[in-house]
Motif scaffolding. Structure first.
Motif, PDB file in Angstrom:
ATOM      1  N   GLY A 141       0.806  -1.213   0.000  1.00 29.49           N
ATOM      2  CA  GLY A 141       0.000   0.000   0.000  1.00 29.49           C
ATOM      3  C   GLY A 141       0.839   1.264   0.000  1.00 29.49           C
ATOM      4  N   TRP A 142       2.119   1.143  -0.322  1.00 26.39           N
ATOM      5  CA  TRP A 142       3.032   2.275  -0.335  1.00 26.39           C
ATOM      6  C   TRP A 142       3.253   2.734  -1.770  1.00 26.39           C
ATOM      7  CZ3 TRP A 142       7.181  -0.516   3.075  1.00 26.39           C
ATOM      8  CH2 TRP A 142       6.638  -0.768   4.346  1.00 26.39           C
ATOM      9  N   GLU A 143       3.786   3.924  -1.914  1.00 26.84           N
ATOM     10  CA  GLU A 143       4.085   4.484  -3.236  1.00 26.84           C
ATOM     11  C   GLU A 143       5.567   4.829  -3.282  1.00 26.84           C
ATOM     12  OE1 GLU A 143       3.051   8.545  -5.653  1.00 26.84           O
ATOM     13  OE2 GLU A 143       1.477   7.647  -4.418  1.00 26.84           O
ATOM     14  N   VAL A 144       6.219   4.518  -4.401  1.00 24.89           N
ATOM     15  CA  VAL A 144       7.629   4.856  -4.569  1.00 24.89           C
ATOM     16  C   VAL A 144       7.791   5.737  -5.797  1.00 24.89           C
ATOM     17  CG1 VAL A 144       8.171   2.749  -5.870  1.00 24.89           C
ATOM     18  CG2 VAL A 144       9.999   3.967  -4.680  1.00 24.89           C
ATOM     19  N   ARG A 145       8.652   6.741  -5.662  1.00 30.59           N
ATOM     20  CA  ARG A 145       8.974   7.597  -6.806  1.00 30.59           C
ATOM     21  C   ARG A 145      10.451   7.930  -6.725  1.00 30.59           C
ATOM     22  NH1 ARG A 145       5.757  10.618  -3.581  1.00 30.59           N
ATOM     23  NH2 ARG A 145       6.791  12.261  -2.395  1.00 30.59           N
ATOM     24  N   VAL A 146      11.016   8.238  -7.875  1.00 39.15           N
ATOM     25  CA  VAL A 146      12.427   8.602  -7.929  1.00 39.15           C
ATOM     26  C   VAL A 146      12.548  10.068  -8.314  1.00 39.15           C
ATOM     27  CG1 VAL A 146      12.737   7.795 -10.311  1.00 39.15           C
ATOM     28  CG2 VAL A 146      14.708   7.953  -8.808  1.00 39.15           C
ATOM     29  N   THR A 147      13.433  10.757  -7.620  1.00 38.50           N
ATOM     30  CA  THR A 147      13.702  12.169  -7.866  1.00 38.50           C
ATOM     31  C   THR A 147      15.218  12.347  -7.850  1.00 38.50           C
ATOM     32  OG1 THR A 147      13.668  12.778  -5.527  1.00 38.50           O
ATOM     33  CG2 THR A 147      11.566  12.864  -6.697  1.00 38.50           C
ATOM     34  N   GLU A 148      15.654  13.581  -7.937  1.00 38.51           N
ATOM     35  CA  GLU A 148      17.076  13.875  -7.791  1.00 38.51           C
ATOM     36  C   GLU A 148      17.376  14.144  -6.332  1.00 38.51           C
ATOM     37  OE1 GLU A 148      20.445  17.099  -9.225  1.00 38.51           O
ATOM     38  OE2 GLU A 148      18.688  16.756 -10.475  1.00 38.51           O
ATOM     39  N   GLY A 149      18.424  13.524  -5.829  1.00 36.09           N
ATOM     40  CA  GLY A 149      18.808  13.709  -4.441  1.00 36.09           C
ATOM     41  C   GLY A 149      19.584  14.994  -4.214  1.00 36.09           C
ATOM     42  N   SER A 150      19.797  15.326  -2.973  1.00 31.74           N
ATOM     43  CA  SER A 150      20.497  16.560  -2.601  1.00 31.74           C
ATOM     44  C   SER A 150      21.959  16.545  -3.029  1.00 31.74           C
ATOM     45  CB  SER A 150      20.398  16.788  -1.094  1.00 31.74           C
ATOM     46  OG  SER A 150      21.011  15.714  -0.400  1.00 31.74           O
ATOM     47  N   ARG A 151      22.511  15.341  -3.267  1.00 25.89           N
ATOM     48  CA  ARG A 151      23.907  15.223  -3.686  1.00 25.89           C
ATOM     49  C   ARG A 151      24.014  14.889  -5.167  1.00 25.89           C
ATOM     50  NH1 ARG A 151      25.572  10.900   0.561  1.00 25.89           N
ATOM     51  NH2 ARG A 151      23.538  10.152  -0.075  1.00 25.89           N
ATOM     52  N   GLY A 152      22.931  15.054  -5.908  1.00 26.38           N
ATOM     53  CA  GLY A 152      22.938  14.815  -7.348  1.00 26.38           C
ATOM     54  C   GLY A 152      22.605  13.398  -7.755  1.00 26.38           C
ATOM     55  N   GLY A 153      22.545  12.481  -6.820  1.00 29.76           N
ATOM     56  CA  GLY A 153      22.237  11.091  -7.136  1.00 29.76           C
ATOM     57  C   GLY A 153      20.743  10.840  -7.194  1.00 29.76           C
ATOM     58  N   ALA A 154      20.394   9.569  -7.250  1.00 27.10           N
ATOM     59  CA  ALA A 154      18.984   9.182  -7.265  1.00 27.10           C
ATOM     60  C   ALA A 154      18.449   9.181  -5.835  1.00 27.10           C
ATOM     61  CB  ALA A 154      18.816   7.798  -7.881  1.00 27.10           C
ATOM     62  N   ARG A 155      17.218   9.612  -5.685  1.00 30.34           N
ATOM     63  CA  ARG A 155      16.528   9.598  -4.389  1.00 30.34           C
ATOM     64  C   ARG A 155      15.211   8.876  -4.595  1.00 30.34           C
ATOM     65  NH1 ARG A 155      16.261  12.427   0.605  1.00 30.34           N
ATOM     66  NH2 ARG A 155      14.145  12.717   1.365  1.00 30.34           N
ATOM     67  N   PHE A 156      15.027   7.776  -3.899  1.00 30.18           N
ATOM     68  CA  PHE A 156      13.795   7.005  -3.958  1.00 30.18           C
ATOM     69  C   PHE A 156      12.997   7.338  -2.710  1.00 30.18           C
ATOM     70  CE2 PHE A 156      16.675   4.858  -6.747  1.00 30.18           C
ATOM     71  CZ  PHE A 156      15.875   4.435  -7.798  1.00 30.18           C
ATOM     72  N   GLU A 157      11.852   7.950  -2.914  1.00 30.83           N
ATOM     73  CA  GLU A 157      10.988   8.342  -1.806  1.00 30.83           C
ATOM     74  C   GLU A 157       9.852   7.336  -1.700  1.00 30.83           C
ATOM     75  OE1 GLU A 157       9.997  12.354  -2.907  1.00 30.83           O
ATOM     76  OE2 GLU A 157      11.893  13.120  -2.095  1.00 30.83           O
TER      77      GLU A 157
END
Length: 142
Positions: free
Chosen positions: A109-125
């Motif tokens: 029941g969770w949702e995952v999305r990928v964005t840009e992280g604070s250090r330029g890498g991938a961030r999976f929320e």
């Protein structure tokens, strides 16, 4: 108060499947780091990696759940939705790792999305994951 699993009614996540999902996120951060200079980072972010290169992975709680962020090259915006598709790969892998992540988390029941992280890498929320669903422990009451 404990969170209830929306499908099964259980108040605890499946530890084996959750472990598999997070292992895949960490493996993705390590295996898909670029060996190119940062100036070319978005051209080949999903293609290259060096097993001897050190990566830093940050796991942190957020207001909505949890985030996993690396310091690699990141994933270009136009490829972010595709990385969760079964079989999608640009680096010679199976293309199943992030698909498994998405499937497991959605089953909880969770949702995952990928964005840009604070250090330029991938961030999976990961939205919806709480300490109580991750550990089965009661959240502190105020």
């Amino acid at each position: 108060m404990r969170d209830e699993h929306p499908t099964t009614g259980d108040d605890q996540a499946d530890p084996g499947r959750l472990r598999q999902a997070f292992e895949n996120l960490f493996r993705n951060a390590v295996e898909h780091g670029s060996t190119s200079p940062r100036s070319r980072v978005h051209e080949d972010a999903v293609e290259h990696g060096d097993a001897n290169e050190t990566r830093s992975i940050l796991v942190e709680g957020t207001d909505e759940g949890v985030a996993v962020e690396d310091d690699g090259p990141g994933i270009p915006p136009e490829k972010r939705a595709k990385v969760f598709e079964s079989g999608y790969t640009e680096g010679g892998g199976t293309g199943l790792g992030l698909s498994i992540v998405s499937t497991v988390l959605e089953a909880h029941g969770w949702e995952v999305r990928v964005t840009e992280g604070s250090r330029g890498g991938a961030r999976f929320e990961i939205e919806g994951a709480t300490e109580s669903t991750l550990t089965g422990a009661d959240e502190p009451t105020t």
